[in-house]
Motif scaffolding. Sequence first.
Motif, PDB file in Angstrom:
ATOM      1  N   SER A  15      25.152   8.414  42.552  1.00 46.30           N
ATOM      2  CA  SER A  15      25.582   8.725  41.073  1.00 46.30           C
ATOM      3  C   SER A  15      25.403   7.255  40.518  1.00 46.30           C
ATOM      4  O   SER A  15      24.882   7.117  39.558  1.00 46.30           O
TER       5      SER A  15
ATOM      6  N   ASP B  24      22.758  15.123  37.873  1.00 42.22           N
ATOM      7  CA  ASP B  24      23.794  14.617  39.087  1.00 42.22           C
ATOM      8  C   ASP B  24      24.087  15.680  39.626  1.00 42.22           C
ATOM      9  O   ASP B  24      25.523  16.111  39.138  1.00 42.22           O
ATOM     10  N   GLU B  25      23.996  16.312  40.582  1.00 46.64           N
ATOM     11  CA  GLU B  25      24.360  17.430  41.379  1.00 46.64           C
ATOM     12  C   GLU B  25      24.788  18.608  40.342  1.00 46.64           C
ATOM     13  O   GLU B  25      25.875  19.090  40.219  1.00 46.64           O
TER      14      GLU B  25
HETATM   15 MG    MG Z   1      28.086  11.450  42.878  1.00 47.48          MG
END
Ligand code: MG
Length: 202
Positions: free
Chosen positions: A49, A169-170
């Motif tokens: 991240s 992000d994911e």
């Molecule tokens: Mg992360």
Amino acid sequence: MQEAKIKFDHVTKVFETRSQTITAVKDYSMEIQAGEFISILGPSGCGKSTLIRMLDGIIDTTEGDILIDGVKVNHKGKKMPSSVLRKLGFIFQQPNILPWYTVRQNVALPLRVFGLKGPEWDSRVDELLEMVGLKEYAGAHPNEISGGMLQRAGVIRAMVHDPEILLMDEPTKGMDAEYKEEIGKILTRLKQHGLTIFMISH
Ligand code: MG
Ligand code: ADP
């Protein structure tokens, strides 16, 4: 050689908290060419991240530079120029949909941010809504549609201003298999338009 779309050049990020010093990213270098689909994998806490937050200008690097189309985006306190910001689209883990706006208004939000208006942008919103099966729900409010629909709205909102790079992000964390497949299909379609995709997976 072609200039990289995204370049991490010996990037290090150190967080200094009151009790400790954390090196979240250490001497990271990578080049991503236009149209590539890059997926970053790694265990929780390994700095994924942090990489994406440096790339989108939320936080600065401690050392090293990040370039988008040759333009430095690590900022030393300065805001990322809007000309670069416009090239980026973000898909968040939480769709971050505003409850008091309709689905259409939510999807069109980046257009307002970047001052893009006119019939061609309006029809782009319609096309994207249609593409993910939300056309009939354009006038609905977020509490009137399902979680999966909200996620789809979040995906097309990231695309509405026609970005060149998509950051995720994911995006499918905690999602069911059906939704993951759906996101995959949408991305494949977007990919055909030459988009550069930078995705963090778990
Ligand atoms: Mg992360
Ligand atoms: P990942 O996304 O791979 O799970 P992160 O990039 O979120 O990892 O975090 C990497 C490391 O940096 C972790 O040890 C995390 O605790 C630390 N970290 C991230 N953001 C901050 C911050 N704002 N302040 C202090 N430490 C941070």
